[in-house]
Design a protein around this motif. Structure first.
Motif, PDB file in Angstrom:
ATOM      1  N   LEU A  16       0.820  -1.216   0.000  1.00 27.19           N
ATOM      2  CA  LEU A  16       0.000   0.000   0.000  1.00 27.19           C
ATOM      3  C   LEU A  16       0.858   1.271   0.000  1.00 27.19           C
ATOM      4  O   LEU A  16       0.592   2.177  -0.796  1.00 27.19           O
ATOM      5  CB  LEU A  16      -0.997   0.002   1.160  1.00 27.19           C
ATOM      6  N   PRO A  17       1.895   1.372   0.839  1.00 30.24           N
ATOM      7  CA  PRO A  17       2.729   2.581   0.760  1.00 30.24           C
ATOM      8  C   PRO A  17       3.379   2.769  -0.617  1.00 30.24           C
ATOM      9  O   PRO A  17       3.461   3.898  -1.108  1.00 30.24           O
ATOM     10  CB  PRO A  17       3.792   2.364   1.843  1.00 30.24           C
ATOM     11  N   LEU A  18       3.797   1.681  -1.250  1.00 30.73           N
ATOM     12  CA  LEU A  18       4.376   1.797  -2.596  1.00 30.73           C
ATOM     13  C   LEU A  18       3.340   2.285  -3.602  1.00 30.73           C
ATOM     14  O   LEU A  18       3.626   3.161  -4.428  1.00 30.73           O
ATOM     15  CB  LEU A  18       4.933   0.453  -3.063  1.00 30.73           C
ATOM     16  N   LEU A  19       2.155   1.718  -3.549  1.00 37.66           N
ATOM     17  CA  LEU A  19       1.091   2.147  -4.467  1.00 37.66           C
ATOM     18  C   LEU A  19       0.728   3.609  -4.237  1.00 37.66           C
ATOM     19  O   LEU A  19       0.494   4.355  -5.191  1.00 37.66           O
ATOM     20  CB  LEU A  19      -0.145   1.258  -4.295  1.00 37.66           C
ATOM     21  N   GLN A  20       0.678   4.019  -2.968  1.00 42.08           N
ATOM     22  CA  GLN A  20       0.267   5.390  -2.651  1.00 42.08           C
ATOM     23  C   GLN A  20       1.331   6.421  -3.034  1.00 42.08           C
ATOM     24  O   GLN A  20       1.034   7.607  -3.082  1.00 42.08           O
ATOM     25  CB  GLN A  20      -0.113   5.518  -1.169  1.00 42.08           C
ATOM     26  N   LYS A  21       2.535   5.971  -3.333  1.00 40.55           N
ATOM     27  CA  LYS A  21       3.545   6.898  -3.855  1.00 40.55           C
ATOM     28  C   LYS A  21       3.243   7.246  -5.312  1.00 40.55           C
ATOM     29  O   LYS A  21       3.621   8.297  -5.796  1.00 40.55           O
ATOM     30  CB  LYS A  21       4.943   6.286  -3.751  1.00 40.55           C
ATOM     31  N   LYS A  22       2.550   6.332  -5.995  1.00 40.44           N
ATOM     32  CA  LYS A  22       2.259   6.533  -7.412  1.00 40.44           C
ATOM     33  C   LYS A  22       0.801   6.965  -7.661  1.00 40.44           C
ATOM     34  O   LYS A  22       0.531   7.723  -8.585  1.00 40.44           O
ATOM     35  CB  LYS A  22       2.554   5.238  -8.174  1.00 40.44           C
ATOM     36  N   TYR A  23      -0.126   6.438  -6.869  1.00 37.45           N
ATOM     37  CA  TYR A  23      -1.557   6.695  -7.064  1.00 37.45           C
ATOM     38  C   TYR A  23      -2.156   7.288  -5.798  1.00 37.45           C
ATOM     39  O   TYR A  23      -1.592   7.157  -4.711  1.00 37.45           O
ATOM     40  CB  TYR A  23      -2.305   5.395  -7.389  1.00 37.45           C
ATOM     41  N   ASN A  24      -3.352   7.868  -5.924  1.00 38.02           N
ATOM     42  CA  ASN A  24      -4.025   8.346  -4.720  1.00 38.02           C
ATOM     43  C   ASN A  24      -4.498   7.151  -3.886  1.00 38.02           C
ATOM     44  O   ASN A  24      -4.440   6.000  -4.334  1.00 38.02           O
ATOM     45  CB  ASN A  24      -5.172   9.314  -5.057  1.00 38.02           C
ATOM     46  N   ALA A  25      -4.957   7.417  -2.677  1.00 35.09           N
ATOM     47  CA  ALA A  25      -5.329   6.340  -1.756  1.00 35.09           C
ATOM     48  C   ALA A  25      -6.496   5.507  -2.286  1.00 35.09           C
ATOM     49  O   ALA A  25      -6.546   4.291  -2.062  1.00 35.09           O
ATOM     50  CB  ALA A  25      -5.669   6.907  -0.381  1.00 35.09           C
ATOM     51  N   PHE A  26      -7.428   6.144  -3.002  1.00 36.95           N
ATOM     52  CA  PHE A  26      -8.569   5.386  -3.533  1.00 36.95           C
ATOM     53  C   PHE A  26      -8.112   4.397  -4.601  1.00 36.95           C
ATOM     54  O   PHE A  26      -8.439   3.207  -4.536  1.00 36.95           O
ATOM     55  CB  PHE A  26      -9.634   6.327  -4.102  1.00 36.95           C
ATOM     56  N   THR A  27      -7.368   4.874  -5.582  1.00 34.82           N
ATOM     57  CA  THR A  27      -6.879   3.990  -6.647  1.00 34.82           C
ATOM     58  C   THR A  27      -5.988   2.896  -6.059  1.00 34.82           C
ATOM     59  O   THR A  27      -6.094   1.727  -6.444  1.00 34.82           O
ATOM     60  CB  THR A  27      -6.125   4.812  -7.715  1.00 34.82           C
ATOM     61  N   SER A  28      -5.135   3.268  -5.136  1.00 32.64           N
ATOM     62  CA  SER A  28      -4.263   2.286  -4.478  1.00 32.64           C
ATOM     63  C   SER A  28      -5.092   1.224  -3.757  1.00 32.64           C
ATOM     64  O   SER A  28      -4.770   0.033  -3.807  1.00 32.64           O
ATOM     65  CB  SER A  28      -3.340   2.982  -3.480  1.00 32.64           C
ATOM     66  N   SER A  29      -6.168   1.658  -3.098  1.00 37.03           N
ATOM     67  CA  SER A  29      -7.037   0.715  -2.378  1.00 37.03           C
ATOM     68  C   SER A  29      -7.717  -0.258  -3.332  1.00 37.03           C
ATOM     69  O   SER A  29      -7.832  -1.445  -3.029  1.00 37.03           O
ATOM     70  CB  SER A  29      -8.111   1.483  -1.596  1.00 37.03           C
ATOM     71  N   ILE A  30      -8.171   0.247  -4.462  1.00 34.19           N
ATOM     72  CA  ILE A  30      -8.842  -0.608  -5.452  1.00 34.19           C
ATOM     73  C   ILE A  30      -7.850  -1.611  -6.042  1.00 34.19           C
ATOM     74  O   ILE A  30      -8.151  -2.816  -6.144  1.00 34.19           O
ATOM     75  CB  ILE A  30      -9.503   0.246  -6.555  1.00 34.19           C
ATOM     76  N   ILE A  31      -6.672  -1.146  -6.412  1.00 29.97           N
ATOM     77  CA  ILE A  31      -5.653  -2.049  -6.968  1.00 29.97           C
ATOM     78  C   ILE A  31      -5.281  -3.118  -5.946  1.00 29.97           C
ATOM     79  O   ILE A  31      -5.274  -4.312  -6.249  1.00 29.97           O
ATOM     80  CB  ILE A  31      -4.399  -1.260  -7.415  1.00 29.97           C
ATOM     81  N   LEU A  32      -4.969  -2.685  -4.729  1.00 33.11           N
ATOM     82  CA  LEU A  32      -4.555  -3.637  -3.703  1.00 33.11           C
ATOM     83  C   LEU A  32      -5.696  -4.576  -3.325  1.00 33.11           C
ATOM     84  O   LEU A  32      -5.476  -5.769  -3.101  1.00 33.11           O
ATOM     85  CB  LEU A  32      -4.031  -2.907  -2.465  1.00 33.11           C
ATOM     86  N   GLY A  33      -6.919  -4.060  -3.286  1.00 33.05           N
ATOM     87  CA  GLY A  33      -8.075  -4.910  -2.982  1.00 33.05           C
ATOM     88  C   GLY A  33      -8.247  -6.013  -4.012  1.00 33.05           C
ATOM     89  O   GLY A  33      -8.538  -7.161  -3.678  1.00 33.05           O
ATOM     90  N   PHE A  34      -8.057  -5.657  -5.278  1.00 34.06           N
ATOM     91  CA  PHE A  34      -8.160  -6.666  -6.334  1.00 34.06           C
ATOM     92  C   PHE A  34      -7.040  -7.705  -6.190  1.00 34.06           C
ATOM     93  O   PHE A  34      -7.291  -8.910  -6.279  1.00 34.06           O
ATOM     94  CB  PHE A  34      -8.115  -6.006  -7.717  1.00 34.06           C
ATOM     95  N   LEU A  35      -5.827  -7.246  -5.954  1.00 31.09           N
ATOM     96  CA  LEU A  35      -4.703  -8.182  -5.763  1.00 31.09           C
ATOM     97  C   LEU A  35      -4.927  -9.081  -4.547  1.00 31.09           C
ATOM     98  O   LEU A  35      -4.624 -10.271  -4.585  1.00 31.09           O
ATOM     99  CB  LEU A  35      -3.386  -7.411  -5.615  1.00 31.09           C
ATOM    100  N   TRP A  36      -5.458  -8.499  -3.485  1.00 36.86           N
ATOM    101  CA  TRP A  36      -5.738  -9.261  -2.257  1.00 36.86           C
ATOM    102  C   TRP A  36      -6.792 -10.330  -2.540  1.00 36.86           C
ATOM    103  O   TRP A  36      -6.684 -11.457  -2.070  1.00 36.86           O
ATOM    104  CB  TRP A  36      -6.188  -8.288  -1.186  1.00 36.86           C
ATOM    105  N   ALA A  37      -7.802  -9.991  -3.322  1.00 39.71           N
ATOM    106  CA  ALA A  37      -8.835 -10.968  -3.683  1.00 39.71           C
ATOM    107  C   ALA A  37      -8.250 -12.082  -4.539  1.00 39.71           C
ATOM    108  O   ALA A  37      -8.509 -13.271  -4.298  1.00 39.71           O
ATOM    109  CB  ALA A  37      -9.985 -10.282  -4.407  1.00 39.71           C
ATOM    110  N   VAL A  38      -7.450 -11.719  -5.535  1.00 38.18           N
ATOM    111  CA  VAL A  38      -6.824 -12.713  -6.405  1.00 38.18           C
ATOM    112  C   VAL A  38      -5.923 -13.648  -5.595  1.00 38.18           C
ATOM    113  O   VAL A  38      -5.868 -14.849  -5.851  1.00 38.18           O
ATOM    114  CB  VAL A  38      -6.041 -12.026  -7.553  1.00 38.18           C
TER     115      VAL A  38
END
Length: 155
Positions: free
Chosen positions: A33-55
Motif C-alpha cells: 500500500l505505501p508503494l502504491l500510494q507513492k504513485k496513485y491516490n489512496a482510492f486507486t491504491s485501495s482498489i488495486i490492492l483490494g483486487f490483488l488481495w482478492a486474487v
C-alpha cells in the motif's frame, strides 16, 4: 458460544497467526500500500490492492467444499467485490493511524475472528450480506474522507 468463552483468547491467537492477518498485513499494508500510494491516490491504491488481495485468495476456491466450505459456496464475483470494498476500510484505517500495520493487523484479526464466531460465510447468502455491509461502510468512509482518498500522491 457460552461454552467456548474460556477458549476464545486461544482462538483469537490462532486466528492472528494461522488465518492470514499476521502473514498478510506486513505485505499488504506494510509494503504494497505505501508503494502504491507513492504513485496513485489512496482510492486507486485501495482498489488495486483490494483486487490483488482478492486474487491472492482465489486458489481457496479450488479447495473441495468438505475441506473448507466457505469459499466454495461464495460466488467469486461477490468475494472479489467484498475484498475490494473491505480494502477501502483497511486503507482508511492504515492511513488514519499514521500507516500503522498494527492497526490493520488488529482489524484483519478481528474480522477473521468475527467470521469464526459467526460463520455467515458458510451460508449461500453470507458473502452477499457481508458485501453489502462492506460496500456501505466503504462508501460512507470514502464520502466522509474524500480529501484523504483523492489527494494526489507526493512524489
Amino acid at each position: 458460544l457460552h461454552d467456548a468463552l474460556p477458549i476464545l483468547p486461544f482462538i483469537l491467537f490462532s486466528v492472528l497467526f494461522t488465518s492470514g492477518p499476521f502473514q498478510e498485513e506486513f505485505g499488504w499494508r506494510g509494503y504494497a500500500l505505501p508503494l502504491l500510494q507513492k504513485k496513485y491516490n489512496a482510492f486507486t491504491s485501495s482498489i488495486i490492492l483490494g483486487f490483488l488481495w482478492a486474487v491472492w485468495h482465489l486458489p481457496q476456491f479450488l479447495v473441495p467444499r468438505e475441506l473448507t466450505g466457505m469459499f466454495y459456496i461464495t460466488p467469486i464475483w461477490s468475494f472479489i467485490l467484498t475484498v475490494m470494498s473491505a480494502n477501502i476500510v483497511y486503507s482508511w484505517i492504515f492511513n488514519k493511524t499514521n500507516q500503522s500495520v498494527l492497526a490493520s493487523l488488529i482489524l484483519h484479526t478481528q474480522m477473521n475472528f468475527f467470521f469464526w464466531i459467526f460463520p455467515v460465510l458458510y451460508t449461500s447468502t453470507g458473502y452477499l450480506i457481508v458485501l453489502i455491509l462492506f460496500f456501505i461502510t466503504a462508501g460512507v468512509i470514502f464520502i466522509s474522507n474524500k480529501g484523504l482518498f483523492l489527494k494526489k500522491p507526493e512524489n
